[in-house]
Design a protein around this motif. Sequence first.
Motif, short mmCIF file in Angstrom:
data_model
loop_
_atom_site.label_atom_id
_atom_site.label_comp_id
_atom_site.label_asym_id
_atom_site.label_seq_id
_atom_site.Cartn_x
_atom_site.Cartn_y
_atom_site.Cartn_z
N LYS A 248 0.84 -1.20 0.00
CA LYS A 248 0.00 0.00 0.00
C LYS A 248 0.87 1.25 0.00
O LYS A 248 0.56 2.24 -0.67
CB LYS A 248 -0.91 -0.02 1.24
N GLY A 249 1.99 1.20 0.70
CA GLY A 249 2.92 2.32 0.75
C GLY A 249 3.47 2.69 -0.62
O GLY A 249 3.71 3.87 -0.89
N ASP B 201 0.68 4.59 -2.31
CA ASP B 201 0.61 5.92 -1.67
C ASP B 201 1.74 6.82 -2.17
O ASP B 201 1.52 8.00 -2.46
CB ASP B 201 0.68 5.80 -0.15
N GLN B 202 2.94 6.26 -2.28
CA GLN B 202 4.08 7.04 -2.76
C GLN B 202 3.85 7.50 -4.20
O GLN B 202 4.12 8.65 -4.55
CB GLN B 202 5.36 6.22 -2.68
N LEU C 66 1.00 8.03 -5.64
CA LEU C 66 -0.03 9.08 -5.60
C LEU C 66 0.59 10.42 -5.20
O LEU C 66 0.29 11.45 -5.79
CB LEU C 66 -1.15 8.70 -4.64
N ARG C 67 1.47 10.38 -4.20
CA ARG C 67 2.14 11.62 -3.77
C ARG C 67 3.02 12.17 -4.89
O ARG C 67 3.01 13.37 -5.16
CB ARG C 67 2.99 11.36 -2.52
N LEU D 204 -6.09 10.62 -3.16
CA LEU D 204 -6.82 9.39 -3.50
C LEU D 204 -8.18 9.67 -4.13
O LEU D 204 -8.57 9.01 -5.09
CB LEU D 204 -6.98 8.53 -2.24
#
Length: 157
Positions: free
Chosen positions: A119-120, A123-124, A126-127, A133
């Motif tokens: 998941k990280g 998330d990375q 996306l950043r 999100l």
Amino acid sequence: MFELDLPWWELVLRASLIYIALLVMMRFTGKRTVGQFTPFDLLVVMLLSEAVSNGLSAGEDSVSGALISAGTLIVLNVGIAIATSRSEKMAKLVDGEAVLLGRDGQVFKDAMKREHVAKGDVDQALREADCPLDKMKYVFLEANGMITVLKEESSST
């Protein structure tokens, strides 16, 4: 130094078999292994090269033997590159395809689990794409192991 202990064709056959076997094994490890090496992935690659070195050379220590094995690996690599550039079927077989990991702000946990994506990592991505999100349209795990984020198109009024 240049005299072979083995017939040249055995070195070509050994290099070919090991190349194909490692290619198949790497495909089964998933896209993340190829796309973004962790220290553990790098260690596995280094140990793989050591593990197959004796099978590749069969104890052949001559310069000629090393050049035959190296040349075979390079020719196979170029051959695979040519085949994948000319055939979509071959490219899908060797490289794989992109996998949808999320759509419309929803992340697909089953797909992430199946592809061994944390998941990280999503998330990375996306950043890095400067995409919260709720503004995410699609998230793909590309065949090369990178994660691509497509944002919703903002309507300008």
